[in-house]
Motif scaffolding. Structure first.
Motif, short mmCIF file in Angstrom:
data_model
loop_
_atom_site.label_atom_id
_atom_site.label_comp_id
_atom_site.label_asym_id
_atom_site.label_seq_id
_atom_site.Cartn_x
_atom_site.Cartn_y
_atom_site.Cartn_z
N SER A 196 0.86 -1.18 0.00
CA SER A 196 0.00 0.00 0.00
C SER A 196 0.90 1.24 0.00
O SER A 196 1.83 1.32 0.80
CB SER A 196 -0.86 -0.04 1.26
OG SER A 196 -1.81 0.98 1.21
N ALA B 213 -9.07 13.75 -1.33
CA ALA B 213 -9.00 12.30 -1.56
C ALA B 213 -8.30 12.01 -2.89
O ALA B 213 -7.45 11.12 -2.98
CB ALA B 213 -10.41 11.71 -1.55
N ILE C 274 -7.13 8.39 -3.88
CA ILE C 274 -8.37 7.64 -3.62
C ILE C 274 -9.35 7.96 -4.75
O ILE C 274 -9.77 9.11 -4.89
CB ILE C 274 -8.99 8.03 -2.26
CG1 ILE C 274 -7.96 7.86 -1.15
CG2 ILE C 274 -10.25 7.21 -1.99
CD1 ILE C 274 -8.38 8.41 0.20
N ASP D 20 -7.29 0.57 3.05
CA ASP D 20 -6.55 1.75 3.50
C ASP D 20 -7.28 3.02 3.06
O ASP D 20 -7.44 3.97 3.83
CB ASP D 20 -5.13 1.77 2.89
CG ASP D 20 -4.17 0.92 3.72
OD1 ASP D 20 -4.65 0.24 4.64
OD2 ASP D 20 -2.95 0.95 3.43
N HIS D 21 -7.71 3.02 1.82
CA HIS D 21 -8.36 4.22 1.29
C HIS D 21 -9.68 4.52 2.00
O HIS D 21 -10.03 5.68 2.22
CB HIS D 21 -8.56 4.08 -0.22
CG HIS D 21 -7.28 4.34 -0.97
ND1 HIS D 21 -7.12 4.05 -2.30
CD2 HIS D 21 -6.10 4.86 -0.57
CE1 HIS D 21 -5.90 4.40 -2.67
NE2 HIS D 21 -5.26 4.87 -1.64
#
Ligand code: ADP
Ligand code: MG
Length: 725
Positions: A153, A276, A281, A309-310
């Motif tokens: 990640s 984001a 994201i 994670d996002h």
């Protein structure tokens, strides 16, 4: 002045729209705060870059000799963008994330520091493991724990408080090597499902080196004005209203769902979306949800571990950005009684490194035997482990939502849609397999719409939606890592089982396509028949389904506290081999049950406190005013005037207040009794079955009083004020 009225008066000043400036397009901004492949390719030499890329795909470990080079590049990139600190960012068993910041500085001479960051610091950190939940795996005197860089990640920059921190996604374990986070099992489960599915693909001749699960979550949430949230200690501390009667208007007009998004809300959405996008994201969808003040955001799907994670990053971003807009973002599963709660639908599928969605039967129409095998394996896995899936979404908060009219009940079943259902019945009964087509069109005059292979069943906890499964029972505040870990793990077990049997049948034959197809068909038929009871296409909300599920012997676990124990069962220990060991599963059980009890304890404390210090004084004030008024009127008008109705109102008020006091005392007593129980399981059950019903009783009376006490005396923000921005 009543604080609610003061908040209303101040409202106009704080409720202006803060403009958010968009300097570049989303594609130009995308990932600029992420140490991603593009950046690395520019900063690292080819063999180092390739090593990181392979590590990102889970195919290789970071070579120790490259660690310093990678760390230096990461630091240079981060410092250029304003970072002063770095942090290993990990997911302990608290359900949220943890970080401990260190600055980049190191002595260069006696009076001078420089920015420095090396491979050792990148790869390993050492936070105190004893202050995180470990379910008895660690004691305070056994503190050491490790965080380790998870290169799958990407590292990212978190801006906050006018500063920037380099966050390095990490795994977390104890000094003894016990897994203490939610990420490690997820990564292991991805590897397990990859290994299993690759065996199948080798058999069926689909080209792929590895497979990973994909996740596209749909995050539901509420947003209210911050001043109302600040007026409600229950929202501040528990994220949900423990009292509050529904407002005159709720969601019955269905006028909020997909309605035009109001300016103030849109400006807030744009703000967090832009951040984001910079964090890589891929947020895509935004809309109003069913309940007033309820919304949804969904990204384009990604590899599960990155999507998790996002999701966690975005939840944090949404909450922090709300503060800047004088708003409050509520992620709780049921912030308001009487209207829909919030979920996090988890869309899950399996993708190959060669870009094939293995659950899309139309992706490989000429050869999709793997689709039928996978579908069969998924049904079989859910049939065998439905109680475990139920446990994976269990929490005190989700109990308020599950089985209501907004969420599936606590019975896990699968909806496939008519086309697939017909196909499977065909295979079960006569073994024929007709290709799945998608060629049905609707002519609406002006346009022709093509029809999906499946309809939607909103009431199903696990619905096949054409090219993925939608796990709809996950709660809005949950970390989706555990439900996805369970899905991957149980499906891997079934895939292995089925592939073993196909291979066994093929033992003495050549593996030509026809032979494989015939062998697979035999095994598929066997497992479809075996798991048939898990399939249900009707209304999951109906009472009839409950009866039917009972007949089918499906686990019906109404309350989360009863769901957790499956973590300690042999079937779970067996299926989790290589993901979490017995001790780790037992510790997770302890953590989940303990967390469950803590959550309820906090809410009950809040109820009793709010009742005694906010509600009761307001009620007594109102009672006094009424009594005084009746007394004075009687004096002025003489005893002949009976004032029967007003006396009845007063008498009823007095009675309700008495009842409420008794209910609160009773509630506190049962809370104390539950809190004093030392056995975790017994304690959780006491909170669930003895304390919570008493809380509901008190809430009923208080919500009644809210409708009968002078509005100017009521101290807590009301639903009608909070829910209509
Ligand atoms: P719905 O109509 O069910 O509300 P949305 O369009 O809001 O659906 O969301 C669908 C979600 O499914 C999105 O997050 C999308 O990225 C995700 N999705 C689509 N294809 C896949 C896939 N192959 N694997 C995982 N998730 C997927
Ligand atoms: Mg949606």
């Amino acid at each position: 002045m009543n604080p609610r009225y003061a908040a209303l008066q101040n409202g106009s000043k704080t409720r202006s729209i803060s403009p958010s400036v968009q300097d570049l397009s989303s594609s130009e901004n995308f990932g600029m705060h992420v140490f991603n492949r593009n950046t690395m390719q520019k900063m690292l030499r080819q063999e180092v870059y390739q090593n990181v890329v392979n590590a990102m795909n889970g195919q290789e470990r970071i070579k120790p000799e490259f660690a310093d080079l990678i760390a230096m590049a990461m630091k240079d990139w981060a410092v250029k963008l304003g970072a002063t600190h770095y942090s290993h960012w990990f997911h302990p068993l608290t359900g949220s994330t943890a970080e401990k910041h260190d600055s980049f500085i190191e002595w260069s001479s006696l009076d001078q520091v420089i920015e420095k960051f090396d491979g050792k610091q990148l790869i390993q950190g050492e936070p105190d493991a004893s202050s995180f939940p470990s379910g008895g795996l660690r004691s305070t005197y056994e503190a050491r724990g490790y965080t380790g860089w998870d290169p799958t990640s990407p590292a990212f920059l978190w801006s906050g408080g006018d500063g920037v921190t380099l966050c390095i996604p990490s795994l977390f374990s104890s000094w003894t090597g016990d897994v203490l986070d939610t990420k490690t099992p997820l990564l292991r489960s991805d590897r397990k499902i990859s290994d299993a599915v690759i065996r199948l693909l080798e058999l069926t001749g689909v080209p792929a080196t590895y497979v990973n699960s994909t996740l596209g979550w749909e995050q539901e949430y509420f947003v209210i004005d911050r001043s109302w949230r600040d007026l409600r200690p229950d929202l501040v501390m528990a994220g949900r209203t423990v009292f509050g009667c529904p407002s005159s208007k709720g969601q019955e007009l269905q006028d909020h769902y997909l309605a035009s998004v109001k300016d103030r809300m849109l400006s807030y959405m744009r703000d967090y979306e832009q951040q984001a996008i910079k964090l890589g994201i891929p947020v895509k969808t935004r809309h109003n949800e069913v309940a007033p003040s309820q919304y949804e955001v969904a990204p384009v799907y990604e590899k599960s571990s990155v999507a998790v994670d996002h999701n966690i990053i975005l939840m944090e971003l949404m909450q922090q950005t709300a503060v800047k807009h004088n708003l409050s973002c509520l992620l709780h599963e049921k912030p308001f009684h009487g209207i829909n709660g919030s979920g996090k639908h988890c869309n899950w599928s399996l993708a190959t490194d060669t870009g094939i969605n293995l659950l899309d039967p139309t992706d490989t129409p000429e050869n999709n035997i793997h689709f039928l095998v996978l579908l069969t394996a998924i049904l079989n896995a859910i049939y065998d482990h439905s109680a475990l899936l139920r446990a994976s979404i269990a929490s005190a908060a989700n109990d308020f939502r599950l089985g209501g009219h907004e969420a599936p009940p606590a019975i896990i079943s699968v909806y496939l849609g008519q086309a697939l259902e017909d196909l499977l019945v065909n295979i079960e009964t006569n073994g024929t397999h007709k290709p799945i087509t998608n060629n049905i069109n609707f002519d609406l005059g002006a346009v022709v719409l093509s029809r999906d292979t499946t309809d939607r069943n909103r009431s199903s906890p696990m619905a096949f939606t054409g090219n993925k499964f939608e796990f709809r029972a996950v709660g809005s505040s949950a970390n989706p890592a555990f439900p996805i870990t369970v899905l991957n793990t149980i499906v891997a077990e079934s895939v292995n089982l089925i592939v073993d049997e196909i291979q066994e049948l093929l033992k003495n034959k050549t593996g030509n396509k026809k032979a494989i197809f015939e062998a697979a068909s035999i095994v598929i038929r066997k497992y479809l028949k075996r798991s048939k009871d898990i399939r249900f296409g009707g209304d999951n909300y109906s009472e009839q389904w409950k009866k039917e599920a009972k007949k089918r012997n499906l686990p019906i676990v109404e309350k989360s506290v009863d769901a957790f124990e499956v973590l300690k069962k042999k079937s779970t220990i067996d299926v989790f081999k290589g993901i979490l060991n017995k001790q780790e599963l037992f510790s997770r059980y302890d953590v989940l049950v303990e967390m469950y009890s803590h959550k309820i304890n906090i809410e009950i404390n809040l109820m009793v406190d709010l009742f005694r210090t906010h509600i009761l004084p307001a009620c007594i004030c109102h009672q006094k005013e009424l009594a005084n008024s009746i007394g004075q009127c009687t004096e002025v008008l003489g005893n002949g005037k009976k004032l029967t109705k007003q006396r009845a109102i007063l008498a009823n008020l007095c009675e309700q207040i008495e009842k409420a006091i008794t209910a609160a005392d009773d509630l506190e007593e049962s809370r104390q009794a539950a809190a004093s129980i030392s056995d975790l399981e017994e304690k959780g059950k006491a909170y669930c079955y003895k304390v919570l019903p008493k809380g509901e009783l008190l809430r009923g009376i208080v919500d009644y009083l809210e409708q009968h006490v002078d509005d100017s005396l009521w101290p807590l923000a009301k639903y009608r004020e909070m829910l209509f921005l």
